[in-house]
Design a protein around this motif. Structure first.
Motif, PDB file in Angstrom:
ATOM      1  N   TYR A 205       6.992 -10.377   8.527  1.00 15.10           N
ATOM      2  CA  TYR A 205       6.739  -8.811   8.279  1.00 15.10           C
ATOM      3  C   TYR A 205       5.706  -9.520   6.586  1.00 15.10           C
ATOM      4  O   TYR A 205       6.046 -10.313   6.509  1.00 15.10           O
ATOM      5  CB  TYR A 205       7.565  -8.013   7.753  1.00 15.10           C
ATOM      6  N   GLN A 207       3.755  -9.042   2.907  1.00 18.33           N
ATOM      7  CA  GLN A 207       3.965  -8.410   1.514  1.00 18.33           C
ATOM      8  C   GLN A 207       3.280  -7.908   1.470  1.00 18.33           C
ATOM      9  O   GLN A 207       3.126  -6.633   0.622  1.00 18.33           O
ATOM     10  CB  GLN A 207       3.664  -9.628   0.649  1.00 18.33           C
ATOM     11  N   GLN A 210       5.214  -4.595   3.018  1.00 17.19           N
ATOM     12  CA  GLN A 210       6.198  -4.120   2.090  1.00 17.19           C
ATOM     13  C   GLN A 210       5.426  -3.278   0.930  1.00 17.19           C
ATOM     14  O   GLN A 210       6.329  -2.252  -0.295  1.00 17.19           O
ATOM     15  CB  GLN A 210       7.106  -5.237   1.246  1.00 17.19           C
ATOM     16  N   ARG A 211       4.591  -3.891   0.208  1.00 18.92           N
ATOM     17  CA  ARG A 211       4.403  -3.122  -0.893  1.00 18.92           C
ATOM     18  C   ARG A 211       3.318  -1.829  -0.893  1.00 18.92           C
ATOM     19  O   ARG A 211       3.611  -0.755  -1.943  1.00 18.92           O
ATOM     20  CB  ARG A 211       3.200  -3.765  -1.738  1.00 18.92           C
ATOM     21  N   THR A 213       4.841   0.186   1.828  1.00 19.50           N
ATOM     22  CA  THR A 213       5.784   1.411   1.506  1.00 19.50           C
ATOM     23  C   THR A 213       6.578   1.065   0.276  1.00 19.50           C
ATOM     24  O   THR A 213       7.225   3.120   0.519  1.00 19.50           O
ATOM     25  CB  THR A 213       7.038   0.663   2.489  1.00 19.50           C
ATOM     26  N   GLN A 214       6.509   0.377  -1.052  1.00 20.91           N
ATOM     27  CA  GLN A 214       6.753   0.872  -1.943  1.00 20.91           C
ATOM     28  C   GLN A 214       6.409   1.898  -2.558  1.00 20.91           C
ATOM     29  O   GLN A 214       6.538   2.780  -3.519  1.00 20.91           O
ATOM     30  CB  GLN A 214       6.926  -0.122  -2.685  1.00 20.91           C
ATOM     31  N   PRO A 233      12.031  -4.481   7.575  1.00 15.19           N
ATOM     32  CA  PRO A 233      11.636  -4.263   5.878  1.00 15.19           C
ATOM     33  C   PRO A 233      11.257  -2.726   5.616  1.00 15.19           C
ATOM     34  O   PRO A 233      11.256  -1.922   4.980  1.00 15.19           O
ATOM     35  CB  PRO A 233      11.405  -5.033   4.926  1.00 15.19           C
ATOM     36  N   ILE A 234      10.068  -2.795   6.530  1.00 19.44           N
ATOM     37  CA  ILE A 234       9.318  -1.391   6.552  1.00 19.44           C
ATOM     38  C   ILE A 234      10.313   0.424   7.009  1.00 19.44           C
ATOM     39  O   ILE A 234       9.271   0.457   7.100  1.00 19.44           O
ATOM     40  CB  ILE A 234       7.826  -1.707   6.804  1.00 19.44           C
TER      41      ILE A 234
END
Length: 298
Positions: A205, A207, A210-211, A213-214, A233-234
């Motif tokens: 996955y 980075q 992930q940003r 989704t955050q 993680p997402i």
């Protein structure tokens, strides 16, 4: 003597897929409380690695002791052993491309065309099984959003771009989060509470994913994850997760099923939009023709 007393105890499942198959096989014969607990494990796998057993039991509507006994019935030593299956799935190391490439090259004499076609066909068959109950929710969340933001990075860019391109044919308020020239953070500032974010990704996955989704969680908007695992993680804090398999005999994870899933999702949203969407597609298509975008037959 009860024949079940002589039945040898099965080894516990060693992967999430194996656990799913075990629960599916044994579900009808489980006590009612075990069925409630097992259904929660299957319906909300993203909760298991991050929540306490007591919280999971409370959300499932059973006693904590029931979850312990359920773990024992599945062959585990206790709850923590069962939980580790979900943790391992979340943290599993993706296959290295170079290692896969060596395997492909070393088996150079095999029938790659038939093997690849068969694997991809199996991936496609799994789409309905994995997403039949989830697709209506995903389409509803998109239809209700004020604006839709779509993102996918590296190899996940293609299905993300396809989703944005197709959806934009009948909905102008769809944008692609690209992150060109290091401007992803600037693009993320446009996400609002009434919007929806779609993130596409598979292991390993990114980075950037992930940003995204955050940022979606921080904005308080709806988040739809299209990925290879419900514990990716997402996917952990997504409002809806659509899953696609990436199996392939080649060296790189396949995105064929991801592309198909995106097309199916757009079709679902189109169906919900109805006549208004058809009119918009007609206008868009005519605009493209008027602009000379297509080669016209002579």
């Amino acid at each position: 003597m009860n024949p079940a007393m002589n039945k040898p105890k099965e080894s516990p499942p060693t992967s999430l897929d194996a656990l799913t198959r075990r629960i599916q096989r044994d579900f009808s014969g489980m006590p009612p409380q075990f069925q409630v607990g097992a259904r929660y494990l299957m319906d909300f796998p993203a909760d298991i690695p991050v929540a306490s057993m007591r919280r999971i039991a409370a959300q499932a509507g059973v006693q904590p002791a029931t979850m312990v006994r359920l773990a024992h019935s599945l062959g585990f030593g206790g709850w923590e052993d069962l939980k580790n299956i979900f943790v391992q799935s979340l943290r599993r190391a993706p296959k290295r491309y170079a290692d896969q490439a060596r395997r492909v090259v070393s088996g150079g004499g095999r029938d790659t065309l038939n093997e690849s076609a068969a694997t991809l066909a199996e991936n496609m068959k799994l789409l309905a099984h994995l997403n039949a109950d989830r697709l209506p929710l995903a389409a509803k969340l998109l239809a209700e959003a004020a604006h839709v933001h779509v993102a996918g990075f590296r190899a996940s860019f293609s299905p993300a771009y396809a989703l944005q391109y197709l959806y934009r044919l009948f909905r102008p308020t769809v944008t692609l989060l690209r992150g060109d020239a290091g401007l992803l953070e600037m693009e993320l500032r446009s996400i609002k509470r009434d919007d929806a974010v779609v993130i596409v990704g598979f292991a390993p996955y990114s980075q950037e994913g992930q940003r995204v989704t955050q940022a979606a969680r921080k904005a308080g908007c709806r988040l739809i994850a299209i990925c290879d695992s419900v514990v990716a993680p997402i996917a952990l804090k997504a409002d809806c997760v659509l899953v696609f398999p990436t199996e392939t005999p080649s060296f790189f994870p396949s995105t064929t099923a991801a592309m198909a899933l995106v097309e199916i999702l757009v079709e679902q949203v189109l169906t919900m939009a109805g006549r208004k969407a058809i009119d918009q597609i007609q206008r868009t298509e005519q605009q493209l023709r008027d602009a000379g975008a297509y080669l016209e037959p002579k």
